[in-house]
Structures are given as C-alpha cells and as structure tokens.
Design a protein around this motif. Structure first.
Motif, PDB file in Angstrom:
ATOM      1  N   PRO A   1      40.982  63.555 131.839  1.00  0.00           N
ATOM      2  CA  PRO A   1      40.382  62.551 130.424  1.00  0.00           C
ATOM      3  C   PRO A   1      39.668  63.215 129.556  1.00  0.00           C
ATOM      4  O   PRO A   1      38.851  64.294 129.571  1.00  0.00           O
TER       5      PRO A   1
ATOM      6  N   ARG B   1      37.020  62.232 127.354  1.00  0.00           N
ATOM      7  CA  ARG B   1      35.996  61.051 126.839  1.00  0.00           C
ATOM      8  C   ARG B   1      34.383  61.939 126.649  1.00  0.00           C
ATOM      9  O   ARG B   1      34.016  62.483 127.424  1.00  0.00           O
ATOM     10  N   PRO B   2      33.427  61.074 125.759  1.00  0.00           N
ATOM     11  CA  PRO B   2      32.380  61.585 125.743  1.00  0.00           C
ATOM     12  C   PRO B   2      31.623  61.331 127.030  1.00  0.00           C
ATOM     13  O   PRO B   2      30.015  61.056 127.124  1.00  0.00           O
ATOM     14  N   ASP B   3      31.634  61.742 128.464  1.00  0.00           N
ATOM     15  CA  ASP B   3      30.629  62.359 128.754  1.00  0.00           C
ATOM     16  C   ASP B   3      30.355  62.962 129.881  1.00  0.00           C
ATOM     17  O   ASP B   3      31.349  64.270 129.244  1.00  0.00           O
TER      18      ASP B   3
ATOM     19  N   THR C   1      33.034  64.733 132.018  1.00  0.00           N
ATOM     20  CA  THR C   1      35.163  65.732 130.561  1.00  0.00           C
ATOM     21  C   THR C   1      33.774  66.554 130.015  1.00  0.00           C
ATOM     22  O   THR C   1      34.761  67.651 130.122  1.00  0.00           O
TER      23      THR C   1
ATOM     24  N   ILE D   1      35.976  65.095 120.416  1.00  0.00           N
ATOM     25  CA  ILE D   1      35.686  63.950 121.803  1.00  0.00           C
ATOM     26  C   ILE D   1      34.528  62.702 121.330  1.00  0.00           C
ATOM     27  O   ILE D   1      34.973  61.898 121.590  1.00  0.00           O
TER      28      ILE D   1
ATOM     29  N   ASP E   1      26.056  61.557 128.879  1.00  0.00           N
ATOM     30  CA  ASP E   1      25.166  60.906 130.253  1.00  0.00           C
ATOM     31  C   ASP E   1      23.922  59.715 130.109  1.00  0.00           C
ATOM     32  O   ASP E   1      22.960  60.541 130.002  1.00  0.00           O
TER      33      ASP E   1
END
Length: 276
Positions: free
Chosen positions: A25, A27-29, A32, A91, A122
């Motif tokens: 994936p 995603r800005p998490d 990732t 991203i 996060d």
C-alpha cells in the motif's frame, strides 16, 4: 513555482517503487514509511563512485532519478535521502531535513556534513536515513529520548545530550558506539548543496581519496573501503579480503548490484590502481 520542498512533483513514483521492489500500500502512515525505508535500504547501495570518477554529484531530482532509478546505481547521503524525501513527500508525508556530525571512527569533532530526515507518521516523529551506509538504519527510528529498537540483527538507540542534540547509536560486540549527532534545526535542499560541494571536493573529505561502497541488510553488512571488502554478521567475526583492480567491477556487481559501463569501469580501475 512548485509547492513541493523536495520536488516531489518531478518524481516518477511508480518507477521509484519498482526500483526498490516495493509493492505494498502507498499511504502516508507508519506501515508504509517502514516498508519503503526498509526496501530502499535493501535495494540501493551507498557509494561515492561519481567522486572517484571525477564527476560532480548532482542533487536535482532528474539527475537523482536517472542515476539511482534508471541506471540502478547507488549514491551517498544527499542523493539517497533527497530521493527518499521526494518519494515520501509525494506519498503525503511531512518531511524535514536534518544535518548531522558523523562520530563513527572520528577522533575529533567533524563538521555538519551528513543528511538525515525527520518524518511525521501516525502522530509521531521518526528519524529516517537511507544514506549512511554500513552502520545505518534499516528502518525508521522513533524520535524519542532513550528510544531503542532492534532492526533485523542490529540494535539502535537514540540518546539526548541537551540543547536539542540527539545521538544515533548502534550496539556492537564491544558495546554502544555513536554513529552521528544531530540538532533540531531544519535544513533545506540548498543547504545540502553546500555540504555536498565540501564532501565531494575538499581534501579533508573521506570520500575524495578512495572508493567507498557500503550496504546494510537485515542480517549482514558489506563495505568496500579502498581495497578491502568487509562482510559483517552479528554472529561471528567479520570476513575480510582484498579486492584487486581486476576484481573490482565484478565485486561491485556481485556484492552491491552496481553495474558500470565499460568506459567507467576502465576509468575506475585506473583511479583505483593509483590509490591502492
């Protein structure tokens, strides 16, 4: 004018992710961030070959993509972390540049010449650095005083020295060793241009006099410094051997995945011979 500090609008993100072998994936998490960082370290080696070949080290994003993505070469800290910063910015992460003083194998205070990154994910800040080489991080490290993490076979920690200065440390057979120290001051791409000029041209820079190629994996570190190739694993003594001029091109391919064209191989072999 672009609103992207790290020129993320110029990045071919799909090509970059393919280069590092990342298929998860996007995603800005934190998941990732960890996965992209780990994949980048595994795929792109640290190397100073442009300096040894007598060429300037270019930090514009087009040049970085051409060298490290299209040509499948490596690079040193400014190149690698600038490329990572552009990818993370694209991203959707918030990315801040940092400047560090390298302490590893230093017998005196060194200038601020190393590039690292602070990335928000996060709700927390993380130290990211894919451009240190042999003793560098495998994954991001949480930017919290006293943080300690095991990444593959390697253990890292973050110490605080006051005045906002943090020290990245690594645990070896003889105990903890300082890797580098960095402060909170934000650094910008233009700052790294100045650092890059010093690092690639000044006679006191360790990168102008000998070949340096390094890579950290989850359970093995490889480093070619001058003529000596060292392979380090956590469960035994380091293996060392001398790489001759005739063996250099094959060692770069087999140990680090770096392939050069015939003209560059010839030039590099000539310089290598003169300096070893």
């Amino acid at each position: 004018m672009s609103t992207f500090l790290w020129s993320a609008d110029e990045l071919d993100l799909d090509a970059y992710l393919a280069r590092i072998g990342y298929e998860g994936p996007v995603r800005p998490d934190l998941a990732t961030l960890r996965a992209v960082h780990r994949a980048h370290v595994a795929a792109i080696p640290f190397e100073n070959l442009e300096v040894i070949l007598g060429r300037p080290v270019l930090l514009d994003l087009k040049s970085l993509q051409d060298k490290m993505v299209a040509q499948r070469r490596g690079g040193y800290c400014y190149e690698q972390n600038s490329l990572l910063a552009a990818a993370l910015e694209r991203i959707g992460f918030s990315v801040t540049g940092l400047g560090a003083r390298v302490r590893m194998r230093a017998d005196r205070m060194r200038p601020v010449t190393h590039m690292a990154l602070r990335v928000e994910a996060d709700g927390e800040a993380w130290l990211c650095d894919v451009g240190f080489g042999g003793e560098g991080l495998v994954e991001p490290l949480r930017l919290v005083d006293g943080e300690q993490a095991v990444q593959g076979a390697w253990t890292y920690a973050l110490a605080h020295e006051g005045d906002g200065v943090h020290v990245l440390r690594t645990l070896g057979p003889e105990g903890w060793t300082d890797v580098y120290a960095f402060g909170p001051e934000q650094r910008f791409p233009v700052d790294y241009g100045q650092m890059n000029y010093y690092t690639s041209t000044h006679p006191d820079s360790p990168f102008v006099s000998r070949v340096i190629v390094q890579q950290t994996g989850p359970d093995v570190r490889r480093a070619l410094v001058g003529p000596v190739l060292v392979v380090t694993r956590p469960d035994g003594p380091a293996e060392q051997r001398v790489v001759t001029e005739a063996e250099l091109a094959e060692a770069l391919r087999s140990e680090f995945g770096i392939g050069l064209g015939p003209e560059d191989e010839e030039t590099l072999a000539r310089v290598y011979r003169s300096r070893t």
